[in-house]
Design a protein around this motif. Structure first.
Motif, short mmCIF file in Angstrom:
data_model
loop_
_atom_site.label_atom_id
_atom_site.label_comp_id
_atom_site.label_asym_id
_atom_site.label_seq_id
_atom_site.Cartn_x
_atom_site.Cartn_y
_atom_site.Cartn_z
N LYS A 246 0.68 -1.29 0.01
CA LYS A 246 -0.03 -0.07 0.05
C LYS A 246 0.83 1.25 -0.01
CE LYS A 246 -3.86 -2.47 2.55
NZ LYS A 246 -4.60 -2.37 3.61
N GLY A 247 1.67 1.47 -0.95
CA GLY A 247 2.46 2.62 -1.00
C GLY A 247 3.80 2.51 -0.59
N VAL A 248 4.25 1.48 0.52
CA VAL A 248 5.66 1.47 0.90
C VAL A 248 6.23 0.20 0.59
CG1 VAL A 248 4.82 2.93 3.05
CG2 VAL A 248 4.85 0.44 3.29
N ASN A 267 1.30 -9.78 1.78
CA ASN A 267 0.61 -9.78 0.60
C ASN A 267 -0.90 -10.44 0.80
OD1 ASN A 267 2.49 -8.67 -1.17
ND2 ASN A 267 3.50 -10.69 -1.34
N ILE A 268 -0.90 -11.46 1.82
CA ILE A 268 -2.31 -12.15 2.16
C ILE A 268 -3.12 -10.92 2.78
CG2 ILE A 268 -3.49 -13.61 3.63
CD1 ILE A 268 -0.77 -15.30 3.49
N LEU A 269 -2.72 -10.10 3.81
CA LEU A 269 -3.51 -9.07 4.08
C LEU A 269 -3.97 -7.84 3.42
CD1 LEU A 269 -1.82 -8.99 7.73
CD2 LEU A 269 -4.16 -10.02 7.23
N SER A 270 -3.12 -7.56 2.33
CA SER A 270 -3.39 -6.68 1.49
C SER A 270 -4.61 -6.96 0.58
CB SER A 270 -2.32 -6.48 0.54
OG SER A 270 -2.09 -7.40 -0.43
N GLN A 271 -5.19 -8.10 0.70
CA GLN A 271 -6.29 -8.58 -0.23
C GLN A 271 -7.66 -7.86 0.41
OE1 GLN A 271 -5.77 -10.45 -2.75
NE2 GLN A 271 -3.70 -9.82 -2.58
N PHE A 272 -7.26 -7.57 1.94
CA PHE A 272 -8.51 -7.16 2.81
C PHE A 272 -8.46 -5.84 3.05
CE2 PHE A 272 -7.57 -11.60 3.70
CZ PHE A 272 -8.70 -12.12 3.49
N ASP A 273 -9.71 -5.06 3.29
CA ASP A 273 -9.65 -3.67 3.68
C ASP A 273 -9.57 -3.38 5.24
OD1 ASP A 273 -10.04 -0.89 3.72
OD2 ASP A 273 -12.35 -0.98 3.05
N ALA A 414 14.57 -5.52 9.58
CA ALA A 414 13.76 -5.09 8.31
C ALA A 414 13.80 -3.39 8.32
CB ALA A 414 12.28 -5.24 8.66
N MET A 415 13.43 -3.00 7.09
CA MET A 415 13.66 -1.61 6.92
C MET A 415 12.27 -1.13 6.05
SD MET A 415 17.30 -0.24 5.95
CE MET A 415 18.71 -0.31 7.06
N LEU A 416 11.90 -0.08 6.07
CA LEU A 416 10.74 0.63 5.21
C LEU A 416 11.23 1.40 4.30
CD1 LEU A 416 7.45 1.26 7.21
CD2 LEU A 416 8.00 -0.68 5.43
N ARG A 417 11.00 1.39 2.88
CA ARG A 417 11.41 2.48 1.92
C ARG A 417 10.12 2.79 1.18
NH1 ARG A 417 16.11 0.01 -1.25
NH2 ARG A 417 14.58 -1.29 -2.37
N ARG A 418 10.04 4.10 0.91
CA ARG A 418 9.15 4.84 0.13
C ARG A 418 9.71 5.66 -1.06
NH1 ARG A 418 5.55 8.17 3.84
NH2 ARG A 418 4.14 5.93 3.89
N GLN A 419 9.24 5.56 -2.35
CA GLN A 419 9.69 6.17 -3.40
C GLN A 419 11.09 6.02 -3.48
OE1 GLN A 419 7.67 9.86 -2.87
NE2 GLN A 419 5.80 9.26 -3.85
N MET A 441 3.14 -3.79 12.60
CA MET A 441 3.68 -2.57 12.65
C MET A 441 3.51 -1.69 11.57
SD MET A 441 7.27 -1.30 14.29
CE MET A 441 7.58 0.36 14.42
N VAL A 442 3.80 -2.24 10.39
CA VAL A 442 3.60 -1.70 8.90
C VAL A 442 2.07 -1.09 8.78
CG1 VAL A 442 3.67 -1.76 6.62
CG2 VAL A 442 5.59 -2.72 7.87
N SER A 443 1.39 -2.13 9.10
CA SER A 443 0.01 -2.02 9.17
C SER A 443 -0.74 -0.85 9.96
CB SER A 443 -0.79 -2.99 9.24
OG SER A 443 -2.32 -3.16 9.03
N ASN A 444 -0.03 -0.91 11.25
CA ASN A 444 -0.59 0.09 12.16
C ASN A 444 -0.26 1.37 11.53
OD1 ASN A 444 -1.48 -1.43 14.19
ND2 ASN A 444 0.33 -1.46 15.48
N MET A 445 0.89 1.70 11.07
CA MET A 445 1.31 2.90 10.44
C MET A 445 0.54 3.19 8.99
SD MET A 445 5.43 2.60 11.33
CE MET A 445 5.98 4.47 10.63
N VAL A 446 0.65 2.40 8.33
CA VAL A 446 -0.01 2.65 6.96
C VAL A 446 -1.40 2.57 6.93
CG1 VAL A 446 -0.13 1.85 4.43
CG2 VAL A 446 2.16 1.75 5.79
N ASP A 447 -2.03 1.44 7.45
CA ASP A 447 -3.70 1.44 7.47
C ASP A 447 -4.23 2.25 8.50
OD1 ASP A 447 -3.73 -0.48 5.39
OD2 ASP A 447 -3.15 -2.22 6.73
N PHE A 448 -3.64 2.68 9.57
CA PHE A 448 -4.17 3.49 10.55
C PHE A 448 -3.66 4.68 11.09
CE2 PHE A 448 -5.26 -1.15 10.91
CZ PHE A 448 -6.51 -1.38 10.77
N GLY A 449 -2.49 5.16 10.25
CA GLY A 449 -1.93 6.41 10.56
C GLY A 449 -1.16 6.58 11.93
#
Length: 526
Positions: A246-248, A267-273, A414-419, A441-449
């Motif tokens: 989702k953008g990262v 990838n599995i969880l990205s199939q759900f909203d 791990a690391m996160l990268r954007r653009q 952790m990634v979902s907490n930040m990306v999905d829930f701000g």
């Protein structure tokens, strides 16, 4: 922004550098190294060496290490595999013939050659700005002077004491008992070993007197380790794995670590909203648990030493994730994930530092179970990990135990990268929980701000071998709902994992450090 009327921890902001670790003294030493002209790699080695003394039940020079490094002035990330190989004489067939169904976890058979020291030396040689003897000097000092035992460390220490052999009890107890919080722990024997490493580098640990000492201890415990096994130990430089969410971009260490499990889970969880769900409600916890069942089942089938693993593309494929996601019932737990996924598969202590030049290090360093194999050398108290317990004894499995192989590992940085720019080195401790923790952790930040500190502090749940562990941060109503869906719900005795992160603000460049309150540590900056 957190509610300042409630318990919590603010993030740490700094411009010149930050270290986030599970022990304050290690973070402080890392900052001292940065101030003295060291870079993020130097600070990471110094902090890691301290953690082997401050949290000996978790890590130490008898363990393994994985790291991701973003050098200063570039965004490409390099992976270092500091996990050791099984001794050449290890035989799964011999263990099966002796009646074993798994590699006995508290035995010499579970001790692969420790790779962490080789990784320290390789990191220092390739990226370090200060000599290794200067970087290890703080750990040598504290090994002799002692470190006060922290509260969470004391809690874990007491749980691990039953697993220690006689030599380990001599070096890791105070008069036969676990130290209490606030008592001093000293390790003068380790100070001498660290001096050898500081003087001689790789050879100070893997050859000569130190190697002799380790081989004698392991052979006395029934191991087949030899001096040749130790002398041949070298880490491997690799490229990280990357997957979009989702953008990262989530960067993970490649096998034999199970970072690919995190990418499959994402990838599995990205199939759900997920954004439509309560972040701490039963629906999200249930979906995550079901996805974990399926992702970890895939891990158990396929993840192994990269020289023996053939299905990496299958685990990375979006089609595999979509097929597994289709097996999930939002209202009912899968009773047997392995059986459900058969048609899809047909053919298996963390710290981070960022310096003023924005070199970033994500490093994880462990002896696996509490006090590892529980075997220590009598002379200097080198405590051995038990990573060989990550092998299987199933004939023909890619992760079947064998001489010269690396076992499947649970520790993953791990690391996160954007653009194309590194946004955040991070990691989540906690054995098998780590891929789940990364994605949570990634979902907490990306999905829930959530900001990194809030994402770390948030309550956790983890489906683990038939039991759904749900922390006390969830409501009783959520636990009742999950039980009604078919989960065996328990409140875990021990908090689930621990985490550290440093976010690099893409606009201002300011560093934002976060550290898990489930541990004793903190983020420090200057």
């Amino acid at each position: 922004m957190r509610d300042f009327q409630l318990p919590g921890r603010s993030p740490v902001f700094a411009d010149n550098g930050i270290c986030a670790t599970s022990h304050p003294l290690a973070a402080a030493v890392a900052i001292d190294v940065l101030k003295a002209g060291g870079n993020a790699v130097d600070a990471s080695i110094a902090a890691a060496a301290i953690l082997g003394l401050a949290e000996p039940q978790m890590t130490g020079i008898g363990g393994d290490l994985f790291a991701l490094i973003k050098p200063a002035g570039q965004e490409d990330v390099i992976a270092l595999n500091g996990s050791g190989r099984a001794p050449a004489g290890l035989s799964a067939g011999a263990l099966r013939d002796a009646g074993a169904t798994v590699v006995p976890p508290r035995s010499a058979q579970a001790v692969t050659i420790p790779g962490a020291v080789a990784a320290f030396c390789a990191l220092s040689e390739r990226f370090g700005a200060r000599p290794l003897d200067m970087v290890l000097a703080p750990a040598i000092h504290y090994a002799e002077a002692g470190i006060p035992v922290a509260p969470r460390v004391a809690f874990d220490w007491a749980r691990g004491i039953p697993h220690l052999d006689a030599a380990a009890r001599q070096h890791y107890t105070l008069n036969g008992k676990a130290p209490r919080a606030g008592q001093m722990f000293r390790a003068p024997g380790q100070a001498e070993i660290l001096r050898r490493i500081a003087r001689e580098g790789h050879d100070g640990f893997y050859t000569g007197a130190t190697a002799d000492e380790m081989v004698r201890a392991l052979q006395a415990a029934g191991g087949c380790h030899t001096l040749d096994d130790f002398a041949a130990t070298e880490p491997s430089w690799q490229a990280p794995l990357a997957g979009a969410y989702k953008g990262v971009e989530l960067l993970e260490h490649p096998p034999n670590g199970h970072g690919v499990t995190a990418l499959l889970l994402a990838n599995i969880l990205s199939q759900f909203d997920l954004t439509a769900l309560d972040p701490f409600g039963a629906d999200r916890a249930h979906l995550e648990a079901e996805a974990v069942k399926l992702a970890y089942d895939a891990r158990n089938r396929f993840v192994a030493d990269p020289d023996h693993m053939t299905r990496l593309d299958h685990l990375m494929s979006p089609d595999t994730a979509a097929s597994l996601a289709a097996l999930i019932d939002p209202k009912r737990a899968l009773p047997d994930p392995a059986l459900a996924a058969e048609a899809v598969h047909r053919d298996t202590v963390y710290l981070t530092v960022v310096d003023r030049n924005r070199m970033a290090v994500s490093l994880i360093y462990s002896i696996y179970k509490d006090f590892g194999a529980g075997i220590a050398t009598p002379e200097h108290g080198i405590l051995f990990h038990n990573r060989g317990a990550g092998f299987t004894l199933t004939p023909g499995h890619p992760n079947e135990a064998a001489g010269g192989k690396r076992p499947m590992h649970t520790i993953i940085p791990a690391m996160l990268r954007r653009q194309g720019r590194v946004l955040m080195p991070f990691g989540v401790m906690g054995g098998a929980y780590q891929p789940n923790g990364h994605v949570r952790m990634v979902s907490n930040m990306v999905d829930f701000g959530m900001d990194p500190q809030t994402a770390i502090d948030a309550p956790r749940s983890f489906w683990d071998d038939g039991t759904f562990k749900v922390e006390r941060g969830y409501s009783d109503a959520v636990r009742a709902d999950l039980a009604a869906r078919g989960h065996k719900v328990v409140i875990p005795e021990v908090p689930i994992g621990g985490a550290q992160a440093i976010r690099i603000d893409p606009e201002t460049g300011v560093l934002e450090g976060a550290s898990d309150t489930r541990k004793d540590g903190c983020a420090l900056g200057y």
